[in-house]
Design a protein around this motif. Structure first.
Motif, short mmCIF file in Angstrom:
data_model
loop_
_atom_site.label_atom_id
_atom_site.label_comp_id
_atom_site.label_asym_id
_atom_site.label_seq_id
_atom_site.Cartn_x
_atom_site.Cartn_y
_atom_site.Cartn_z
N THR A 257 0.85 -1.19 0.00
CA THR A 257 0.00 0.00 0.00
C THR A 257 0.89 1.25 0.00
O THR A 257 1.81 1.35 0.81
CB THR A 257 -0.91 0.04 1.24
N LYS B 196 0.52 5.45 0.11
CA LYS B 196 -0.43 6.53 0.31
C LYS B 196 0.30 7.87 0.29
O LYS B 196 1.38 7.98 0.85
CB LYS B 196 -1.16 6.38 1.65
N THR C 178 -12.53 10.04 -10.92
CA THR C 178 -12.63 8.75 -10.22
C THR C 178 -11.36 7.94 -10.42
O THR C 178 -10.57 8.20 -11.33
CB THR C 178 -13.81 7.92 -10.76
N SER C 179 -11.21 6.98 -9.55
CA SER C 179 -10.01 6.14 -9.62
C SER C 179 -9.96 5.35 -10.94
O SER C 179 -8.90 5.11 -11.50
CB SER C 179 -9.98 5.18 -8.43
N GLU C 180 -11.17 4.97 -11.45
CA GLU C 180 -11.20 4.22 -12.71
C GLU C 180 -10.66 5.08 -13.85
O GLU C 180 -9.83 4.65 -14.65
CB GLU C 180 -12.63 3.77 -13.05
N ASN D 7 -5.32 -1.66 -7.34
CA ASN D 7 -6.48 -0.82 -7.00
C ASN D 7 -6.03 0.58 -6.62
O ASN D 7 -4.97 0.76 -6.02
CB ASN D 7 -7.24 -1.40 -5.81
N GLN E 31 -7.52 4.09 -4.62
CA GLN E 31 -8.60 4.71 -3.86
C GLN E 31 -8.30 6.18 -3.70
O GLN E 31 -7.17 6.56 -3.42
CB GLN E 31 -8.71 4.05 -2.48
N ASP F 4 -9.55 9.49 -1.57
CA ASP F 4 -10.38 9.96 -0.45
C ASP F 4 -9.97 11.40 -0.19
O ASP F 4 -8.99 11.66 0.50
CB ASP F 4 -10.14 9.07 0.76
N LYS G 52 -4.39 6.65 -2.75
CA LYS G 52 -3.92 5.38 -2.19
C LYS G 52 -3.88 4.32 -3.29
O LYS G 52 -4.85 4.11 -4.01
CB LYS G 52 -4.89 4.95 -1.08
N GLU H 85 -3.10 0.27 -3.97
CA GLU H 85 -2.94 -1.01 -3.29
C GLU H 85 -2.67 -2.08 -4.35
O GLU H 85 -3.44 -2.22 -5.30
CB GLU H 85 -4.21 -1.35 -2.52
#
Lengths: 670, 232
Positions: free
Chosen positions: A605, A607, A617-619, A656, A658, A660, A665, A667
Motif C-alpha cells: 500500500t 499513500k 474517479t479512480s477508474e 487498485n 482509492q 479519499d 492510495k 494497493e
C-alpha cells in the motif's frame, strides 16, 4: 409381360374360369368315384336298376328292422318314441305302431314305404297311415318297385334285390338273419324320385354322368392343369396394379388375418351347410340344384377373397405382421421399450429424479422392514452410505462445472471439461460450457491479435518520430551551449528543451503502454522479494523525495515477501508509482509505504497527499492518457498508472486505486 | 588524433554528432549509407565507428558484418529501434555498444571516449598485475592504494562506497541482497538500516557508470539484489 401381370381383365377372367374348372374337376372326380359305386355305366339302365339303389334300399330296410327290435327290447320305451300306437284300422291281429317321421332320427331320408309285422306278437310297424293295412299289403306288389320278405322268401320286381342277389348286397355288419321272425312288405313309388330325398340326388348325379363315362379321363388332367396355371398366374399377378409399383394393399389386406380367416371360414361353413341342408329340407327339386350352385359360388367367392388377401400379404412380406396377435405383440414390445427408454432417457431429468427418488424410498423401505435382523440393519446402513457417497460424487462433478463457469466469468476461457466423465445432464452442460469457452477464447484471440497489430503500428510510428526528434533534441542542446546574451532567447530555448524531452518520454511511454496492454511482453518469471524491491527503489528515489521534502514512512514486514514475477516489470510498476509521487505529491508531506502479508496474500500500500484536487474517479485515473486535472501541464505522459496496472495484472496481481479527498492510495495485491 | 566515422542517412544528426565530437578534439568523417561507410573504412585509418541501423542501400547490421570481417575497431550502434531484440541483434553481430535515439550527447561522448581508451590503449596497458588489483572490464580497484579507476580514469568514492564496491567486485558475478551486503561489509546484523545501502549503491553507479540507468558494471536485479558484472 408386365402388362399381363397387371391386367385386370385377365384376372377377372381367371376369377370366372376357376369355379367352372373347379366344378368340372370336382364332378370329374366324383364321376370316377361314382362310377366305381354305381357299377357299369355302359348298361345305360335306369337309376333304380343300379346296384347303388338296391344297396341303399336294402340297407334302409335292415336299419328299420334293427330299430324296431331295439324298440321292442326296450318295452316300447318313450326314449325310442319314434312310433306312436294307432287303433282305427282293419288290422286286428295285433297292435299297430306308426312311425311319425322324425328327421332327426333318420339320417338318410328316403321314400321307401314299409309295413313290418312281428310274427310272434303280430304287432305291425309301418310308415304309412291308412285304415286298411291288409289291403295295402296286398297292393304293395303292384307298386313300381316292391320288395317283400315272408318266411325267408323274397319276392321283388328288381333283379338285383331278389332271393339270389340280395344277400350279397347287404353289408357285412347287417344280414338277412335280422329279418327272421318278421314279415316285411316294402314298396317304392317312382313318383318319389321327383321329390326331395336321397334317391333323388343320387339319381340326378347318376343321370348327369350316364353316357359320359369316358369324360373324366381327359377332364381331370385338363381342368387340373388349367386350375393350377390360373392359380399360379393369380399368385404372380395378385397385388400388382396398373400405374403402381410394388404390392398394393387394400383395406381388407390390413384387416387382422386370423379374424378374417375365422369370419370367412364361418361364412363358407354357413353357406355350405345351407346348401347341404337343402337336401334334407323338402323344397322343390330345381331349387336344390340352384341352392347347391349358389352355396358353391358363395363359398368359392369367400374362399377366393381369403386366398387373394393371403397371397398379397405374403408377397408384401406382411403376412405375420397383419396378425392381430403380432400387432398386440408389437404394441406390447413398443410400449415396453418406450417405458424403458423413458426411464433410461438422460434428457428427462424430472423423470430420472422421480425414478431415483422412488427407488431410494422403496429400497429403504424394504431394508427397514428387514432391519429387524442384524444383517438387514447392516445392509440398510451400507445402502445409506452408498447413496451419500453417490451424492458426493455428483456434487463433485457439479463443482467442476461451477469452477469452469467461474473461470470463464473471471475471463479465463481456457477451460475444458471432460464431457465423457460428466455423463447425462452434466455432460450436456459440460459441452455447452466448452462451446462457450471456445467462443470466448476465439474472441479474446481476435482482440489480442488486433491489439498486437496496434502495438506494431505504434512501435513503427515511434521509430519514425524518434529520428527527427533526435535532431531537435541535439540542436536544442547545441543552442543551449551557444553563448546567448538575450534572456528571452534563453528562455525560449529552455522551453524547447523541456518540451522535446517530454516528447521523448511520451513516445517511450506510448510504446510501452501499447505493448503492456496488448500483453505483447515476454515475461521472465522468477522469485522476487518485494521487500528488497521497495528498499532498492526507495534508495533510487531518495534524493528526489528529499528535494520535495517528502518524508517516507515505511512499514515493511520483517520477513521476506516472495512473489513470482519478472524483475524488470516489477521495477517498472513501483518506479512508476514512486515517480508519480515525486511529480504529484504535495510537498512537505508524508508518504506511507506499507507491505504486509494477510491471508497468504501480499499487500503493498502506498499513500500520499495529492498536490492538486483529484476531481476524477479512480477508474478514470487508471485509463490511458488521463491524469489528475492540472498535472496535464506538467511533466509525464499520463500513462504511468495505466502501465503499472496492466503490468501488475499481467503478472497475476490486483491493482487498485482509492481516492479519499486529497488522499491518494494505491494497493497492489499478489 | 583519432578519426571517427559517423554513419547516418539523416545528415542533420550526422552533423550534430560531428559538432559534439569535434569539440572533444576528434576528427570526424561522415558517410550517409553503408556502402559509403565501407569505402571510407577501406581507404582511411578509422579508430571508431558510430553506425545507424536503418539506412538505405546497406543497413547498419549488414555494414557491421562487413566491417567485422577485417576490423576489430569499436563500433557503437545508434538506432531509433529500442526493442530488446534490436539491441541483442546489434551486439550479437559484433557491436561494442548500442545507443538508442534520441540520445543524450554527453552520454554518447562518454561512451566514445571509453571505447577509444579501451581500444587504443589496451595494448599498452602493461600494468603489473598486483595481487591487490580487482578488475572487471575497465573497472579496477587497487586495494593497496585504495584507488578506483574506470577506463583508466580515477573515481572518487567515499569509504562506505568503496567497501561496498570492493565487496561486490571481490565476488563479481554473484548477486547479493541489501541485507547480505550490509552484513558482509559491516560485519554485523542489519537493523532496518538497509535503505542506506540502496542509496550508496545509487551513488556508486552515478560515479562509475556513464548512464546510471543502464549500468554496465554495477547491475541492479530488482527485487533480488545487486551484482558487479563479470566482464573479461
Amino acid at each position: 409381360m408386365e402388362n399381363l401381370k397387371k391386367s385386370t381383365w385377365t384376372r377377372v377372367l381367371c376369377y370366372i374360369l376357376i369355379p367352372i374348372f373347379l366344378i368340372i374337376l370336382i364332378l370329374s372326380v366324383l364321376n370316377v368315384a361314382i362310377t366305381s359305386e354305381y357299377g357299369d355305366f355302359n348298361k345305360n339302365q335306369d337309376f333304380v336298376q343300379t346296384e347303388n339303389f338296391a344297396m341303399n334300399y336294402l340297407y334302409s330296410i335292415v336299419t328299420d328292422i334293427e330299430y324296431i327290435k331295439e324298440y321292442e327290447k326296450s318295452n316300447k320305451s318313450q326314449s325310442y318314441g319314434k312310433y306312436a300306437e294307432i287303433e282305427d284300422s282293419d288290422y286286428s291281429e295285433g297292435r299297430i305302431y306308426y312311425e311319425s317321421r322324425n328327421y332327426n332320427d333318420t339320417y338318410i331320408y328316403n321314400n321307401i314305404q314299409y309295413i313290418i309285422i312281428n310274427k310272434e306278437t303280430n304287432e305291425l310297424y309301418t310308415n304309412i297311415r291308412t285304415k286298411n293295412y291288409i289291403q295295402d299289403i296286398e297292393d304293395m306288389k303292384t307298386k313300381d318297385i316292391y320288395w317283400v320278405y315272408e318266411d325267408g322268401n323274397i319276392s321283388t320286381n328288381i333283379e338285383l334285390m331278389n332271393q339270389d342277389n340280395a344277400k350279397y348286397l347287404i353289408s357285412d355288419y347287417q344280414s338277412m338273419e335280422e329279418m327272421q321272425g318278421y314279415k316285411v312288405y316294402t314298396s317304392f313309388d317312382m313318383q318319389a324320385l321327383n321329390s326331395t330325398n336321397v334317391f333323388y340326388i343320387q339319381q340326378e348325379v347318376y343321370n348327369l354322368f350316364k353316357g359320359h363315362e369316358n369324360a373324366p379321363v381327359y377332364l381331370i388332367p385338363i381342368s387340373a392343369i388349367c386350375l393350377i396355371a390360373m392359380i399360379i398366374y393369380l399368385c404372380i399377378s395378385i397385388g400388382h396394379e396398373k400405374g403402381k409399383e410394388g404390392i398394393v394393399l387394400n383395406g381388407i389386406d390390413k384387416f387382422p388375418y386370423e379374424i378374417l380367416f375365422t369370419i370367412i371360414s364361418m361364412i363358407i361353413g354357413i353357406v355350405l351347410s345351407i346348401g347341404i341342408a337343402g337336401i334334407e329340407v323338402q323344397i322343390p327339386q330345381k331349387m336344390v340344384i340352384s341352392l347347391f350352385l349358389l352355396s358353391y359360388l358363395g363359398s368359392y367367392a369367400s374362399g377366393m377373397v381369403l386366398f387373394v388377401t393371403t397371397v398379397k400379404r405374403i408377397k408384401a412380406k406382411q403376412f405375420w405382421k397383419t396378425f392381430l396377435i403380432y400387432k398386440i405383440y408389437a404394441w406390447i414390445k413398443r410400449s415396453l421399450k418406450k417405458s424403458i427408454n423413458a426411464i433410461t432417457d438422460k434428457t428427462n431429468s424430472n423423470r430420472k429424479i422421480a425414478i431415483l427418488y422412488w427407488s431410494f424410498i422403496i429400497i429403504t423401505s424394504i431394508l427397514i422392514s428387514l432391519s429387524g435382523s442384524f444383517f438387514g440393519f447392516l445392509l440398510l446402513i451400507a445402502f445409506w452410505i452408498l447413496v451419500f457417497y453417490e451424492i458426493l460424487q455428483y456434487n463433485k462433478k457439479l463443482k467442476q462445472i461451477q469452477d469452469a463457469l467461474m473461470d470463464i466469468y473471471q475471463g479465463k476461457p481456457d477451460v475444458h471439461l471432460d464431457e465423457e466423465v460428466l455423463k447425462g445432464t452434466l455432460g450436456k452442460m459440460a459441452k455447452y460450457i466448452n462451446d462457450i469457452a471456445g467462443g470466448f477464447h476465439n474472441a479474446i484471440e481476435q482482440s489480442l491479435k488486433s491489439e498486437r497489430m496496434k502495438t506494431e503500428l505504434i512501435t513503427n510510428v515511434s521509430h519514425d518520430i524518434k529520428t527527427p526528434l533526435t535532431s531537435i533534441i541535439n540542436y536544442v542542446d547545441l543552442l543551449k551551449k551557444e553563448n546567448i546574451q538575450d534572456a528571452k532567447i534563453e528562455q525560449y530555448i529552455a522551453i524547447l528543451d523541456k518540451k522535446s524531452q517530454r516528447l521523448k518520454k511520451l513516445i517511450e511511454d506510448l510504446v510501452e503502454a501499447s505493448k503492456v496492454s496488448s500483453g505483447n511482453l515476454k515475461l521472465n518469471m522468477e522469485d522476487i522479494n518485494i521487500k528488497e524491491l521497495i528498499q532498492q527503489i526507495t534508495g533510487e528515489f531518495e534524493d528526489k523525495f528529499e528535494k520535495k521534502n517528502l518524508k517516507i514512512d515505511m512499514n515493511l514486514a520483517k520477513e521476506s515477501m516472495i512473489v513470482k514475477a519478472d524483475t524488470r516489470y516489477m521495477y517498472r510498476i513501483v518506479e512508476n508509482l514512486f515517480s508519480n509521487i515525486t511529480k504529484y505529491a504535495l510537498e512537505n508531506t508524508r508518504v506511507y509505504i506499507e507491505l504486509k502479508k494477510y491471508n497468504e496474500r501480499i499487500y503493498l500500500t502506498i499513500k500520499n497527499i495529492s498536490k492538486d484536487r483529484l476531481n476524477i474517479t479512480s477508474e478514470e485515473l487508471m485509463q490511458r492518457f488521463v491524469r489528475g486535472d492540472k498535472s496535464r501541464y506538467t511533466e509525464g505522459s499520463g500513462l504511468g498508472l495505466s502501465i503499472a496496472k496492466s503490468l501488475t495484472e499481467l503478472q497475476g496481481g490486483n491493482f487498485n486505486i482509492q481516492i479519499d479527498g486529497d488522499l491518494f492510495k494505491v494497493e497492489i495485491i499478489w | 588524433m583519432y578519426q571517427i566515422l559517423v554513419v547516418d542517412d539523416d545528415r542533420e544528426i550526422a552533423n550534430a554528432i560531428e559538432i559534439y565530437l569535434s569539440r572533444e578534439g576528434y576528427k570526424v568523417l561522415k558517410a550517409y549509407d553503408g556502402e559509403e561507410a565501407l569505402n571510407i573504412i577501406k581507404n582511411n585509418e578509422i579508430h571508431l565507428v558510430i553506425l545507424d541501423v536503418m539506412m538505405p542501400k546497406k543497413d547498419g547490421i549488414e555494414t557491421l558484418e562487413e566491417i567485422r570481417k577485417t576490423k576489430t575497431i569499436p563500433v557503437i550502434m545508434l538506432s531509433a529501434k529500442s526493442e530488446d531484440y534490436d539491441k541483442i541483434a546489434g551486439l550479437d553481430t559484433g557491436a561494442d555498444d548500442y545507443i538508442t535515439k534520441p540520445f543524450n550527447p554527453l552520454e554518447l561522448i562518454a561512451r566514445v571516449k571509453s571505447h577509444l581508451r579501451r581500444y587504443v590503449e589496451f595494448g599498452n596497458l602493461d600494468k603489473k598485475e598486483s595481487k591487490s588489483l580487482l578488475k572487471t572490464g575497465e573497472l579496477e580497484i587497487d586495494d593497496e592504494k585504495k584507488k578506483v579507476t574506470v577506463d583508466g580514469k580515477e573515481i572518487k568514492l567515499t569509504a562506505t562506497e568503496y567497501h561496498i564496491l570492493k565487496f561486490l567486485l571481490e565476488n563479481k558475478g554473484k548477486v547479493f541482497s541489501i541485507t547480505q551486503i550490509y552484513e558482509n561489509v559491516w560485519n554485523e546484523e542489519s537493523y532496518g538500516a538497509e535503505n542506506i545501502i540502496a542509496v550508496h549503491i545509487r551513488h556508486i553507479r552515478e560515479k562509475i557508470e556513464i548512464n546510471p540507468k543502464e549500468p554496465k558494471y554495477l547491475k541492479v536485479i530488482w527485487g533480488i539484489g545487486y551484482k558487479i558484472e563479470d566482464i573479461t
